[in-house]
Write an enzyme that holds these catalytic residues in place. Structure first.
Site, PDB file in Angstrom:
ATOM      1  N   TYR A  27       1.165  -1.398  -0.127  1.00 35.76           N
ATOM      2  CA  TYR A  27       0.206  -0.089  -0.081  1.00 35.76           C
ATOM      3  C   TYR A  27       0.609   0.967  -0.055  1.00 35.76           C
ATOM      4  O   TYR A  27       0.299   2.493   0.545  1.00 35.76           O
ATOM      5  CB  TYR A  27      -0.744   0.181   1.183  1.00 35.76           C
ATOM      6  CG  TYR A  27      -2.045  -1.073   0.896  1.00 35.76           C
ATOM      7  CD1 TYR A  27      -2.638  -1.106   0.408  1.00 35.76           C
ATOM      8  CD2 TYR A  27      -1.529  -2.085   2.025  1.00 35.76           C
ATOM      9  CE1 TYR A  27      -3.757  -2.359   0.252  1.00 35.76           C
ATOM     10  CE2 TYR A  27      -2.569  -3.426   1.862  1.00 35.76           C
ATOM     11  CZ  TYR A  27      -3.478  -3.371   0.881  1.00 35.76           C
ATOM     12  OH  TYR A  27      -4.522  -4.172   0.768  1.00 35.76           O
ATOM     13  N   ASN A  72     -12.987   3.989  -2.228  1.00 38.14           N
ATOM     14  CA  ASN A  72     -12.076   2.852  -2.089  1.00 38.14           C
ATOM     15  C   ASN A  72     -13.294   2.173  -1.107  1.00 38.14           C
ATOM     16  O   ASN A  72     -12.531   2.217   0.137  1.00 38.14           O
ATOM     17  CB  ASN A  72     -10.642   3.445  -1.337  1.00 38.14           C
ATOM     18  CG  ASN A  72      -9.929   2.433  -1.369  1.00 38.14           C
ATOM     19  OD1 ASN A  72     -10.369   0.983  -1.825  1.00 38.14           O
ATOM     20  ND2 ASN A  72      -8.745   2.370  -1.588  1.00 38.14           N
ATOM     21  N   ASP A 118     -25.913  -1.699  -2.987  1.00 42.69           N
ATOM     22  CA  ASP A 118     -27.343  -0.871  -3.171  1.00 42.69           C
ATOM     23  C   ASP A 118     -27.394   0.064  -2.903  1.00 42.69           C
ATOM     24  O   ASP A 118     -28.162   0.846  -3.938  1.00 42.69           O
ATOM     25  CB  ASP A 118     -27.998  -2.080  -2.215  1.00 42.69           C
ATOM     26  CG  ASP A 118     -28.515  -3.875  -3.118  1.00 42.69           C
ATOM     27  OD1 ASP A 118     -28.044  -3.740  -4.001  1.00 42.69           O
ATOM     28  OD2 ASP A 118     -29.244  -4.473  -1.880  1.00 42.69           O
ATOM     29  N   HIS A 128      -9.282   1.817  -6.323  1.00 48.80           N
ATOM     30  CA  HIS A 128      -8.756   0.541  -5.466  1.00 48.80           C
ATOM     31  C   HIS A 128      -6.267   0.891  -5.230  1.00 48.80           C
ATOM     32  O   HIS A 128      -6.432   1.623  -6.108  1.00 48.80           O
ATOM     33  CB  HIS A 128      -8.301  -0.696  -5.777  1.00 48.80           C
ATOM     34  CG  HIS A 128      -9.685  -1.028  -5.379  1.00 48.80           C
ATOM     35  ND1 HIS A 128     -10.175  -1.704  -4.150  1.00 48.80           N
ATOM     36  CD2 HIS A 128     -11.267  -1.258  -6.399  1.00 48.80           C
ATOM     37  CE1 HIS A 128     -11.760  -2.069  -4.532  1.00 48.80           C
ATOM     38  NE2 HIS A 128     -12.599  -1.931  -5.711  1.00 48.80           N
ATOM     39  N   ARG A 183     -10.123 -11.540  -4.324  1.00 48.08           N
ATOM     40  CA  ARG A 183     -11.048 -10.354  -4.376  1.00 48.08           C
ATOM     41  C   ARG A 183     -10.760  -9.756  -6.010  1.00 48.08           C
ATOM     42  O   ARG A 183     -10.955  -8.618  -6.091  1.00 48.08           O
ATOM     43  CB  ARG A 183      -8.633  -9.408  -4.491  1.00 48.08           C
ATOM     44  CG  ARG A 183      -8.438  -9.281  -3.027  1.00 48.08           C
ATOM     45  CD  ARG A 183      -7.271  -8.523  -2.117  1.00 48.08           C
ATOM     46  NE  ARG A 183      -6.678  -9.089  -1.011  1.00 48.08           N
ATOM     47  CZ  ARG A 183      -6.564  -8.816   0.430  1.00 48.08           C
ATOM     48  NH1 ARG A 183      -7.552  -8.056   0.663  1.00 48.08           N
ATOM     49  NH2 ARG A 183      -6.745  -9.433   0.909  1.00 48.08           N
TER      50      ARG A 183
END
Length: 150
Positions: A25, A76, A89, A102, A113
């Site tokens: 990340y 995200n 929804d 992402h 994923r």
């Protein structure tokens, strides 16, 4: 004139950016991401409402609050990407442009994923470009908002 508001919503564990698995990340923190989004939004004449939660219900509520208030949503969904029909929804219900972001390329990661429920509600998806994906999403959202206003 009030600039169009873009909600930038972040899901679980993104508050750990900079310390959680930096090899995946990066070293940027969520505060760094917020600053990047604010700077990019200002460049395009947009305002942002930047939030992060570890709670699915809170994320659904925030999405619903965007109806009639925001011009678009950058989200995200993190861990809720592959699990949350409720978030999907809510995004479908608000009728706004949505860009899913992402930090990592979810398609190069574990098999589970690879499927995103959120993508069904998204106008576009940006993944694998690190935190710069947020800036790209803001640029794209500026175009979508401008098109919607014409």
């Amino acid at each position: 004139m009030t600039p169009p508001l873009i909600a930038v919503l972040n899901g679980p564990n993104l508050n750990m950016l900079g310390v959680r698995e930096p090899e995946k990340y990066g070293s940027s923190t969520l505060d760094d991401v917020e600053a990047l989004c604010a700077e990019t939004a200002e460049e395009f004449g947009l305002a942002i409402d930047f939030r992060q939660t570890n709670s699915e219900g809170e994320l659904v509520t925030w999405v619903q609050e965007c109806r009639g208030r925001a011009a678009g949503i950058i989200i995200n969904p993190a861990g809720y990407t592959t699990t949350s029909i409720a978030v999907m929804d809510a995004l479908l219900a608000v009728g706004l442009p949505v860009i899913e972001v992402h930090i990592t390329n979810i398609h190069r990661r574990e098999e589970f994923r690879h499927h995103s429920f959120i993508s069904k509600a998204a106008t576009g998806v940006i993944c694998g470009l690190g935190v710069q994906g947020y800036a790209l999403a803001m640029r794209a959202m500026a175009d979508l908002v401008e098109q919607d206003g014409e």
